[in-house]
Design an enzyme around this catalytic site. Structure first.
Site, PDB file in Angstrom:
ATOM      1  N   ASP A 319       0.811  -1.219   0.000  1.00  0.00           N
ATOM      2  CA  ASP A 319       0.000   0.000   0.000  1.00  0.00           C
ATOM      3  C   ASP A 319       0.846   1.271   0.000  1.00  0.00           C
ATOM      4  OD1 ASP A 319      -2.476  -1.220  -0.066  1.00  0.00           O
ATOM      5  OD2 ASP A 319      -2.627  -1.358   2.113  1.00  0.00           O
ATOM      6  N   LYS A 346      -5.148  -2.422  -7.821  1.00  0.00           N
ATOM      7  CA  LYS A 346      -5.579  -1.736  -6.613  1.00  0.00           C
ATOM      8  C   LYS A 346      -6.693  -0.751  -6.992  1.00  0.00           C
ATOM      9  CE  LYS A 346      -3.650  -2.385  -3.112  1.00  0.00           C
ATOM     10  NZ  LYS A 346      -3.944  -3.393  -2.047  1.00  0.00           N
TER      11      LYS A 346
END
Length: 436
Positions: A319, A346
């Site tokens: 992330d 994502k």
């Protein structure tokens, strides 16, 4: 639908002071889920007041769980027990949250009633087969939109069987979905990963009293047990801290202290990579909160040098790559990223969007199927598009601090999904950030 928000980030002087980032998003999701299934009343402090986590709480209210919010960042969850959820009267809206949808697919697969998981336009384009397929192998009855994407229609009263699963691509969300389905399955569920991913679900299941065995890369449990209510304090989100760690590293003269940041060893790959690039980041007052390692992080400006990012660290920083791309752009020399194909699925194709944005600012970036080669240099001012991706929007605000002129960042409204109050906190730390 959120109103359109654009930002302008301008070169800034030294970043100074002490800040506290919001609670960890991954832990906040899981805390509500397990507290809802526990016997008794759980109190959660430090809950992230973001759109994603509020969507998860709203879903459990729709499933018959009483959840109180007596003050910001605090939730009191009246658990209904492992078999106590009730059918919702409507679709369950996950908003922009892939974490919510994937974990709920596993949790709801073992219920006696039907459910339908939906999301916003961005989430509705995200692939779900890597979680749906192993759940189907456990006996779950889940239908997608026909292209492997949401909405997900889950038929109740499935007889789930434990599964031994070795995913080709390591994913904490897939692992967590299978473990949550395993709570309702007959026999043992075991997930073995080539590269260990974050273990929030394992740690939290243990904290709620479910018998689980885990070590880096392996987690196994059996069904038929109970969860016990517990209290917990959610540590600061490392992914949110990442933008400030990079910003203070690249802006000359900076010194920031970030209070109470969660340092789960399966989450802090970026910390190791930044230090390998030459960053000056020190830990103070290390402690434990709710089974999670926490510390205050002091970061000072230091010249960064491009490196080859070790592939073994990629699952521990998946992330944080938008922030890393900006650090690489501000470093001397070349940074090579590989083994990060998951970035393409994502909230956006983060490799393509970051590469396009950095090239628009004059940085030499070569995309590869699973990463990029980034040649450090001075960013120009200009305009970039975040593609509605909250982490990309925040990453480019950092790029604007060291650009040669103001940087306009389009489509930033989704920052509220993970980091409400980011702009205010960034300005307090010294960012030159305004609404454009």
């Amino acid at each position: 639908m959120s109103a359109r928000v654009d930002w302008s980030s301008a070169p800034a002087g030294p970043l100074r002071g002490e800040i506290e980032v919001p609670g960890d998003k991954s832990i906040s999701h899981r805390a509500v889920m397990l507290a809802a299934l526990a016997d008794g009343v759980s109190e959660i402090d430090g809950f992230l007041e973001g759109e994603d986590t509020r969507a998860t709480a709203a879903i459990f209210r729709a499933l018959g769980v009483r959840i109180e919010a007596p003050s910001p960042a605090r939730r009191i969850v009246h658990g209904v027990g492992i078999g106590g959820l009730a059918p919702a009267s409507d679709d369950l809206d996950c908003g922009n949250s892939g974490t919510a949808m994937r974990l709920l697919a596993g949790l709801l697969a073992g219920q006696a009633f039907d459910s339908r998981l939906v999301g916003d336009a961005s989430l509705s384009r995200r692939p779900m087969r890597r979680v749906v397929d192993p759940l189907r192998a456990m006996g779950a009855r889940i239908a997608d939109a026909g292209d492997g994407c949401p909405p997900l229609s889950i038929t109740g009263q499935a007889r789930l069987r434990g599964l031994a699963h070795a995913p080709e691509v390591a994913s904490a969300q897939v692992k967590s979905a299978l473990l949550l389905a395993g709570l309702y399955a007959k026999g043992e569920t075991r997930v073995a990963e080539r590269h260990p991913t974050r273990d929030y679900t394992e740690r939290m299941l243990a904290a709620f009293g479910w018998p689980i065995r885990y070590r880096p890369g392996v987690a196994e449990l059996s069904g038929g047990h109970r969860l016990r209510a517990t209290g917990m304090h959610v540590p600061g989100d490392f992914s949110s801290a990442a933008f400030f760690l990079v910003a203070a590293s690249v802006v000359p003269g900076s010194r920031l202290l970030l209070r109470g940041v969660g340092l789960n060893p399966r989450r802090t790959g970026l910390l190791e990579v930044l230090r390998a690039m030459g960053a000056d980041i020190r830990e103070h007052a290390a402690r434990e909160q709710g089974g999670e390692r926490v510390a205050d992080l002091e970061v000072r400006h230091a010249p960064l040098q491009g490196i080859d990012v070790p592939p073994a660290l990629v699952p521990d920083m998946i992330d944080e790559f938008p922030a890393l791309f900006v650090a690489a752009a501000a470093a001397s020399g070349r940074t090579r990223v590989s083994g990060a194909a998951e970035l393409r699925v994502k909230e956006s194709d983060r490799i393509a969007v970051m590469a396009s944005g950095l090239r628009a600012l004059g940085i030499d970036v070569v995309e590869t199927p699973d990463g990029a080669l980034i040649e450090g240099g001075r960013c120009a001012g200009g305009e970039v598009d975040s593609a509605g991706d909250h982490r990309i929007a925040m990453a480019f605000t950092v790029a604007g601090l060291v650009a040669s002129g103001a940087l306009r960042i389009r489509d930033c409204a989704n920052v509220a999904t993970s980091f409400p109050g980011f702009a205010e906190l960034a300005r307090r730390a010294g960012f030159g950030l305004i609404d454009a």
